[in-house]
Design a protein around this motif. Structure first.
Motif, short mmCIF file in Angstrom:
data_model
loop_
_atom_site.label_atom_id
_atom_site.label_comp_id
_atom_site.label_asym_id
_atom_site.label_seq_id
_atom_site.Cartn_x
_atom_site.Cartn_y
_atom_site.Cartn_z
N SER A 1 30.72 -45.03 -39.09
CA SER A 1 30.82 -46.49 -38.70
C SER A 1 29.58 -46.73 -37.67
CB SER A 1 32.13 -46.74 -37.85
OG SER A 1 32.27 -46.01 -36.80
N PHE A 2 28.99 -45.54 -37.11
CA PHE A 2 27.98 -46.08 -36.04
C PHE A 2 26.77 -46.47 -36.83
CE2 PHE A 2 23.95 -44.32 -33.89
CZ PHE A 2 24.41 -44.73 -32.62
N GLU A 3 26.14 -47.81 -36.12
CA GLU A 3 25.03 -48.61 -36.82
C GLU A 3 23.70 -48.15 -36.07
OE1 GLU A 3 25.43 -52.57 -37.73
OE2 GLU A 3 27.60 -52.22 -38.41
N PRO A 4 22.92 -47.30 -36.44
CA PRO A 4 21.71 -47.09 -35.63
C PRO A 4 20.71 -48.22 -35.52
CG PRO A 4 22.17 -45.44 -37.24
CD PRO A 4 22.88 -46.65 -37.69
N VAL B 1 30.90 -25.54 -28.81
CA VAL B 1 31.70 -26.87 -29.60
C VAL B 1 32.86 -26.07 -30.57
CG1 VAL B 1 31.60 -28.59 -31.04
CG2 VAL B 1 29.68 -28.18 -29.70
N LYS B 2 34.18 -26.65 -29.93
CA LYS B 2 35.35 -26.25 -30.74
C LYS B 2 35.44 -27.05 -31.90
CE LYS B 2 37.61 -24.69 -26.58
NZ LYS B 2 38.87 -24.90 -25.78
N THR B 3 35.35 -28.32 -32.01
CA THR B 3 35.39 -29.25 -33.17
C THR B 3 34.12 -29.96 -33.66
OG1 THR B 3 37.72 -29.58 -32.47
CG2 THR B 3 36.93 -31.10 -33.97
N LYS B 4 33.91 -29.74 -34.74
CA LYS B 4 32.70 -30.52 -35.41
C LYS B 4 32.95 -30.74 -36.93
CE LYS B 4 30.31 -26.12 -36.71
NZ LYS B 4 29.25 -25.38 -36.45
N ALA B 5 32.32 -31.72 -37.39
CA ALA B 5 32.37 -32.06 -38.48
C ALA B 5 31.01 -32.67 -39.11
CB ALA B 5 33.22 -33.39 -38.79
N ASP B 6 30.39 -31.55 -40.35
CA ASP B 6 29.10 -31.81 -40.89
C ASP B 6 28.03 -31.88 -40.01
OD1 ASP B 6 30.33 -32.30 -43.51
OD2 ASP B 6 30.84 -34.26 -42.99
N GLY B 7 28.18 -30.75 -38.75
CA GLY B 7 27.24 -30.72 -38.09
C GLY B 7 27.18 -31.74 -36.77
N GLU C 1 25.53 -42.87 -42.44
CA GLU C 1 25.35 -41.33 -42.31
C GLU C 1 23.84 -40.99 -42.53
OE1 GLU C 1 27.85 -40.16 -45.30
OE2 GLU C 1 29.75 -40.48 -44.11
N ALA C 2 23.09 -41.58 -43.29
CA ALA C 2 21.57 -41.38 -43.68
C ALA C 2 20.80 -41.27 -42.39
CB ALA C 2 21.09 -41.93 -44.81
N ALA C 3 21.04 -42.73 -41.84
CA ALA C 3 20.21 -43.19 -40.59
C ALA C 3 20.63 -42.28 -39.38
CB ALA C 3 20.53 -44.41 -40.27
N VAL C 4 21.85 -41.71 -39.18
CA VAL C 4 22.32 -41.01 -37.92
C VAL C 4 21.53 -39.61 -38.28
CG1 VAL C 4 24.04 -39.79 -36.87
CG2 VAL C 4 24.33 -42.15 -37.57
N LYS C 5 21.52 -39.31 -39.56
CA LYS C 5 20.88 -37.81 -39.87
C LYS C 5 19.50 -37.73 -39.37
CE LYS C 5 20.90 -34.11 -43.41
NZ LYS C 5 21.24 -34.04 -44.80
N ALA C 6 18.70 -38.92 -39.54
CA ALA C 6 17.44 -39.00 -39.48
C ALA C 6 16.97 -39.29 -37.96
CB ALA C 6 16.97 -39.97 -40.34
#
Length: 634
Positions: free
Chosen positions: A289-292, A251-257, A235-240
């Motif tokens: 689950s995304f691995e940057p 956008v209709k559906t979003k979660a934490d941006g 989550e931290a890596a995706v955010k950066a």
């Protein structure tokens, strides 16, 4: 028939206090368990002392003496049993006391005594109550580090003692785990640790469960911790991360941006079709689950994983061999220029796929002065850790040229590998660390693995990944990959001539593709179809652009490639009549590799500098047509 009731053989004493008797029995049980903890603690401390030079010499002397006594006893047991067999078969030596035929009173008494003794022993043998041979103090392949010291200290020398040996050795393992954290350091503190854990039996059960968890890849609590840590880092890596593209879209559906979109692609360009029909919870799961790319594995651990991943081609069993299966071995040897070279192969066979690998200078796996092998119990732990993506992500491999045991003394190993998990901590706050000890390989060692004796290159080709993908799509993907020898099975062939590599699969026909020759000679080799299928499938999964194929007409195909971590070679034997692999170019592993896998890459780099004009001139000069990449009729 009426049930028969058990009757006491003594007369009941009605004046006895049964409550007091029960309390005494329970106290004796508690005392026995307390004694067991002290015994295990004393045994462990003896083991610690045997790790020093003087202690090791004392231990070896004691074991040698004990085994000599056992050998003498076993010879007596076998002599007595043979005497019974010979007497019953009428095969006793004519001078035996039992066969005396004279009148001497003393000799007749000896005869009577001998016959009585033989008959008595024979009766015990028939009733399976005769004395049995004792078990020498040796360490079986899968025994833990403490088996031999437990046998010596407690005098466990009978087959019936196997359970006790296992129990005490396992508790010593539990103690060893506690000592790895820095404490305890003496018998009283060890006993205190066992008591804190719940006693001897609880410590035993805890260690058994821990071993089972290690074999299966980890325990539930560790997996929970690792999963949470991975989610937090992702989550931290995706955010950066910087965006690849920015555009305005509702956008209709979003979660934490975050949102998820559906897109079309031809492999090069992407067209956003619209918002994907997912829930906010699904979006959150995707992000976690995304691995940057910024999160990368430890280079040494990843290199070793890539080597071990080729083990499915090698075959063999990881761990204790069962049912006659061959054991897969991981070996390291010193190479030229101070390089460390790895060998992955089978032990005890005559022919199988062999893997060589050499790490780049920046990939630190340690150096060895001589040939060493990783015992199968450690190889099993290593495989479990690096096969599991979750454990592998947090595991670093740190080589140690002077590893120490839990007692602080130098271990009898020229190299140790510390598997350090940065997400898991021990009781003392340090990172979880598992140490794997490499064993020296002597001329008479059990580590006799199959290796490549030599490669006489007749043809060397640079084969692109596109060629392998083409072969796979056209004739390999729908074929069976079973490797079981079948004397009636048809063979597959790889044939090269004038810039074209032709693959023929039974019932599938020919398919060809252009390749770049470096040593240009026509050749044709036969293989088991399943071997080629498995080989190409493995190579396609490596995401490497080019491979060097070297053909030896005496029964071997060598495939070499490199990535950012190291250089690798797969040596695939051809097939002989009856569906068995050709062992002509294979032999037992020696202290140094007989082939230089880096030479093939040097040839590849040289061939890669050939200009397009030169390549076109070569193709025009050949008598064969340029490859058309089409399938010929079977």
């Amino acid at each position: 028939m009426a049930e028969r009731k058990m009757k006491a053989k003594t007369v009941a004493n009605t004046t006895v206090n049964l409550d007091a008797m029960m309390a005494n029995a329970r106290n004796e049980l508690r005392t026995s368990k307390d004694r067991a903890m002290h015994a295990a603690a004393q045994c462990y401390m003896i083991w610690v002392e045997t790790q020093s030079t003087a202690g090791k010499a004392w231990f070896e002397k004691q074991v040698k003496h004990a085994n000599e006594v056992i050998d003498a006893y076993n010879k007596g047991v076998e002599k007595d049993r043979k005497e019974v067999r010979d007497y019953r078969a009428g095969a006793l030596d004519s001078k035996h006391d039992a066969l005396y035929e004279g009148n001497d009173a003393h000799a007749l008494q000896l005869k009577t005594d001998a016959i009585a003794r033989i008959n008595a022993l024979g009766k015990l043998i028939d009733e399976k109550r005769a004395p049995k041979k004792k078990v020498k103090i040796e360490k079986p392949k899968m025994a833990n580090e403490f088996t031999m010291v437990v046998k010596l200290v407690f005098g466990f020398d009978e087959s019936a003692d196997a359970s006790l040996v296992s129990r005490y050795a396992t508790v010593c393992e539990f103690i060893h785990g506690k000592c790895s954290s820095g404490t305890p350091v003496d018998v009283p503190s060890i006993v205190a640790e066992l008591e804190a854990a719940g006693g001897y039996e609880v410590s035993l059960r805890h260690q058994v469960k821990a071993k089972q968890a290690r074999k299966s890849g980890g325990n539930a609590e560790e997996v929970k911790t690792l999963t949470a840590k991975a989610k937090e880092e992702n989550e931290a890596a995706v955010k950066a991360m910087s965006p690849l593209s920015t555009f305005a879209i509702p956008v209709k559906t979003k979660a934490d941006g975050y949102a998820v979109f559906l897109a079309r692609t031809d492999g090069d360009t992407v067209e956003i079709v619209g918002e994907a029909p997912v829930t906010a919870a699904q979006i959150t799961k995707m992000v976690s689950s995304f691995e940057p790319p910024a999160i990368s594995a430890d280079p040494a651990a990843e290199f070793v994983r890539r080597v071990l991943n080729l083990g499915t081609l090698v075959g063999g069993f990881v761990g204790k061999p069962v049912d006659g299966k061959k054991e897969r071995k991981l070996v390291m040897r010193p190479g030229e220029g101070g390089k460390t070279l790895m060998l992955l192969s089978q032990q005890g066979g005559s022919a199988n796929v062999v893997v060589h690998a050499a790490p780049h200078e920046t990939t630190k796996i340690g150096t060895v002065p001589a040939m060493v092998a990783l015992p199968h119990e450690y190889l099993q732990v290593l495989t479990n850790r690096l096969d599991d993506p979750l454990y592998r992500r947090f595991t670093a491999l740190a080589p140690d040229a002077a590893p120490r045991n839990a007692g602080g003394a130098l271990a009898q190993s020229v190299l140790g590998w510390h598997l350090e998990n940065r997400a898991l901590v021990q009781a003392n706050g340090a990172q979880l660390k598992e140490t794997l000890f490499w064993s020296k390989v002597g001329p008479n060692s059990v580590y006799k693995t199959v290796d490549v004796e030599t490669v006489k290159v007749k043809t060397r080709l640079i084969v692109g990944r596109d060629a392998l993908l083409y072969f796979w799509e056209k004739v390999l993907s729908g074929a069976k990959s079973g490797k079981a020898p079948n004397k009636n099975a048809k063979t597959a062939t790889l044939k090269y001539e004038d810039g074209v590599l032709v693959l023929n699969m039974p019932a599938k026909g020919d398919v060809d593709h252009d390749v770049m020759p470096e040593v240009n000679a026509a050749i044709e080799l036969e293989f088991r179809p399943g071997d080629l299928i498995a080989l190409v499938e493995k190579l396609m999964g490596l995401m490497v652009d080019q491979f060097v194929f070297e053909f030896d007409e005496d029964g071997l195909l060598a495939v070499t490639w490199a990535d950012k971590l190291g250089t690798y070679s797969i040596f695939q034997p051809t097939v002989m009549e009856g569906g068995i692999l050709n062992p002509k170019r294979l032999a037992k592993a020696g202290p140094k590799p007989a082939v230089n896998i880096l030479a093939a890459l040097a040839a590849k780099n040289q061939a890669a500098t050939v200009s397009r004009v030169a390549a076109a001139q070569f193709a025009a000069a050949t008598t064969k047509r340029a490859p058309t990449k089409k399938i010929k009729a079977a």
